[in-house]
Design an enzyme around this catalytic site. Structure first.
Site, PDB file in Angstrom:
ATOM      1  N   CYS A 259       0.800  -1.244   0.000  1.00 40.86           N
ATOM      2  CA  CYS A 259       0.000   0.000   0.000  1.00 40.86           C
ATOM      3  C   CYS A 259       0.828   1.288   0.000  1.00 40.86           C
ATOM      4  CB  CYS A 259      -1.002   0.044   1.149  1.00 40.86           C
ATOM      5  SG  CYS A 259      -1.285  -1.451   2.038  1.00 40.86           S
ATOM      6  N   ARG A 288       7.652 -10.572   6.147  1.00 41.72           N
ATOM      7  CA  ARG A 288       7.263 -10.236   7.515  1.00 41.72           C
ATOM      8  C   ARG A 288       8.062 -11.110   8.459  1.00 41.72           C
ATOM      9  NH1 ARG A 288       0.671  -9.415   6.744  1.00 41.72           N
ATOM     10  NH2 ARG A 288       0.933  -7.926   5.050  1.00 41.72           N
ATOM     11  N   ASP A 308      -2.501  -8.315  -4.376  1.00 42.55           N
ATOM     12  CA  ASP A 308      -2.808  -7.069  -3.701  1.00 42.55           C
ATOM     13  C   ASP A 308      -3.212  -6.022  -4.725  1.00 42.55           C
ATOM     14  OD1 ASP A 308      -3.035  -5.479  -1.566  1.00 42.55           O
ATOM     15  OD2 ASP A 308      -0.898  -5.085  -1.328  1.00 42.55           O
ATOM     16  N   HIS A 310      -4.813  -1.843  -5.113  1.00 45.39           N
ATOM     17  CA  HIS A 310      -5.264  -0.591  -4.515  1.00 45.39           C
ATOM     18  C   HIS A 310      -6.002   0.244  -5.544  1.00 45.39           C
ATOM     19  CE1 HIS A 310      -2.066  -1.961  -1.775  1.00 45.39           C
ATOM     20  NE2 HIS A 310      -3.008  -1.664  -0.916  1.00 45.39           N
ATOM     21  N   LYS A 393     -12.668  -3.904   7.653  1.00 48.81           N
ATOM     22  CA  LYS A 393     -12.432  -4.836   6.544  1.00 48.81           C
ATOM     23  C   LYS A 393     -13.659  -5.698   6.310  1.00 48.81           C
ATOM     24  CE  LYS A 393      -8.914  -6.929   8.509  1.00 48.81           C
ATOM     25  NZ  LYS A 393      -7.959  -8.024   8.532  1.00 48.81           N
ATOM     26  N   HIS A 439      -8.384  -0.994  -0.488  1.00 54.19           N
ATOM     27  CA  HIS A 439      -7.407  -2.099  -0.495  1.00 54.19           C
ATOM     28  C   HIS A 439      -8.202  -3.364  -0.767  1.00 54.19           C
ATOM     29  CE1 HIS A 439      -4.496   0.283   2.107  1.00 54.19           C
ATOM     30  NE2 HIS A 439      -5.631   0.907   2.310  1.00 54.19           N
TER      31      HIS A 439
END
Ligand code: ZN
Length: 566
Positions: A259, A288, A308, A310, A393, A439
């Site tokens: 993002c 991560r 992913d 956006h 979300k 998102h």
């Protein structure tokens, strides 16, 4: 179970025993006595004997003094009672049959009639209250259902889940591997695994391209400043890998999500209201940091990607964009045969400090998300405390072939990152406005999705996803050249085909192909060669008889194109 254990082992001390998803457990201190899974049938039998004497569960309020007196020999219950006393909470006992326990209640009303279909499953060690400073207790796990059918189905599913463990199947089917030299939580995908991963992504890409999504490509690392602006540095720093440059003191991080970088693509040029929506997708690798002890196969990794996306749009475009994302998700879930529902993930009302931005905007977006679910007639439930730190979300929870639930996709309507990055567009009156950032992911992480699919299908992927779609098995050496011709023409059609021309018996060749879960086997002997035909078998042992090579190839190509579920 606690009542049964206490009758069988009068010296044991019972501690805490909650209900959990799909069952229950109870932790016991058995002193010097060693309890193993071999003891479970005995305990289960005792439970059955006792159940008929459990006519009801009767709850009574007791004073701390009475409670402590009752459990004077049980330091664990005493600790709990002291805590309740300190907090000034009501202390209750629940009695059934001859068994009395410290318990806040919440039971079935007719235990003797309803507690019939249960099974003790396993034993594990567990520290008292989860702290390794405390004594290790013995935890007994069990499950219970309202009917025998449900219990049986659940037990079959856990057996099947063991067989389908993705770490086992991944090794058997040669899909991915780990190396100590590379590091834990860093999977390496072999040619077959990499192929499936690519096919999963391509499918998403194709569906997205038809909806006007555009792919971008972004670097693996970014300056700390980027994450400071987005807020990830504050909320997420301990989960990010720090990267050090040899040439400057600047602090960099491996990116844990895309993002923040996508905001910079948006900000790279002036945007007008006519340019919106802009839909950016990215399959970049993300990293991560996870505690090494928590890494497990592909379920918990340190390197992965996401489908992913956006979307930067005007507020009046949000509804249409979210509807479109939900529709694509519907299409893709159908391809894999997943049932699903949505979780509306909202703020944790007890911890407002966990979230950035104006609470009024949160109120508005949380309500908005609910309306979207209702308008789209989507089955959903509430998930307080499950929101991201910047937005609520809509999380898709899928149910796999074994009845297990997985969170896959997410849609988030975000007003705060555009604000933090000062993103703007010029509206039809020439005024500067703030875009909304949506998102959105459909399958989530393709690597994690690969793991879920592996267990969902038990390794028997549909033809379009199978690394090898057809295996050609000549019965004898004599037909090797005919087998080669068949192999060549299937290959030319674009079908992923292998030729088993090693000197082996047909039985061994079929077994190998079945182990590899190849959907179709083409078996060729002298008769097939003479008649110019092929014999076809499926991996689950079905004999499809003799066929024309052409007809067979056309059928397979149709199955691949339509992504048919077998
Ligand atoms: Zn995002």
């Amino acid at each position: 179970m606690a009542a049964a254990v206490m009758e069988l082992y009068p010296n044991a001390k019972h501690t805490i025993g909650p209900a959990i998803e799909n069952g229950f457990y109870y932790d016991f201190d058995f002193g010097d006595e060693k309890i193993t899974e071999a003891d479970l049938p005995k305990i289960e039998k005792k439970m059955r004997d006792l159940a008929s004497s459990f006519k009801s569960f009767d709850k009574v309020e007791v004073s701390p003094k009475e409670a402590l007196a009752k459990f004077k020999d049980n330091p664990y219950k005493k600790e709990l009672i002291e805590e309740l006393k300190e907090k000034g909470e009501t202390i209750t006992f629940v009695k059934s049959g001859d068994f009395v326990d410290l318990c806040r209640g919440g039971h079935t009303e007719n235990p003797d009639k309803e507690l019939k279909h249960f099974k003790l499953l396993s034993i594990a060690g567990a520290y008292w209250r989860g702290s390794e400073k405390n004594k290790m207790l013995t935890r007994i796990y069990g499950t219970a259902f309202a009917s025998k059918e449900e219990l049986d189905e659940y037990l079959t599913n856990i057996e099947e889940a063991k067989k389908r463990d993705h770490r086992k199947l991944g090794r058997e089917l040669d899909l991915f591997t780990f190396s100590d030299l590379v590091g834990s939580g860093l999977p390496l995908y072999t040619p077959k695994g990499a192929l499936i991963r690519r096919l999963i992504n391509e499918h998403v890409e194709n569906v997205q391209a038809k909806q006007g999504y555009q792919q971008v490509w972004t670097p693996q690392i970014s300056k700390a400043d980027l994450f400071k602006t987005s807020g990830h540095y504050d909320k997420y720093k301990d989960s990010m890998f720090r990267v050090v440059s040899n040439y400057s003191d600047e602090e960099f991080f491996l990116k844990p999500m895309n993002c923040p970088q996508h905001t910079q693509i948006y900000a790279s040029r002036p945007r007008s209201y006519k340019d919106l929506p802009i839909r950016l997708t990215d399959f970049a690798m993300l990293y991560r940091d996870e505690k090494p002890g928590e890494l497990s196969g592909l379920a918990r990794v340190r390197a992965f990607s996401q489908d992913d996306c956006h979307i930067f749009c005007r507020e009046d475009q949000v509804d249409a964009e979210v509807d479109r994302a939900l529709e694509m998700t519907r299409e893709i879930m159908k391809t894999y045969g997943f049932k699903y529902k949505y979780r509306l993930s909202t703020r944790d009302p007890k911890h407002p400090e966990k979230y950035i931005g104006d609470p009024k905007v949160w109120d508005k977006v949380e309500k908005w998300a609910e309306k979207i679910m209702e308008r789209n007639k989507i089955d959903h439930f509430d998930g307080p405390g499950e929101a991201a730190f910047y937005a609520p979300k809509m999380d898709l929870i899928a149910t796999d072939g074994l009845g297990r639930e997985w969170q896959l996709s997410t849609v988030q309507i975000d007003f705060f990152l555009p604000e933090r990055f000062n993103l703007t567009f010029t509206d039809d009156k020439g005024k500067e406005q703030r875009p909304v950032m949506i998102h959105r992911a459909i399958i989530g992480s393709p690597e994690r999705f690969l793991m879920i699919l592996l267990e969902h299908f038990g390794g028997a992927f549909p033809t379009w996803l199978s690394p090898v779609q057809v295996k050609v098995l000549p019965i004898t050496d004599k037909v090797n050249s005919y087998a080669k011709t068949v192999f060549d023409s299937l290959l030319k059609e674009g079908i992923r085909v292998e030729l088993a021309d090693k000197n082996d018996t047909l039985g061994a060749k079929i077994r190998d192909a079945q182990m590899e879960k190849v959907p179709y086997m083409v078996i060729l002997g002298e008769r097939e060669e003479k008649e110019g035909k092929i014999s076809v078998r499926t991996r689950d042992g079905k004999d499809l008889g003799q066929k024309d090579l052409d007809t067979f190839a056309k059928g397979i190509l149709k199955e691949i194109a339509e992504k048919t579920l077998l």
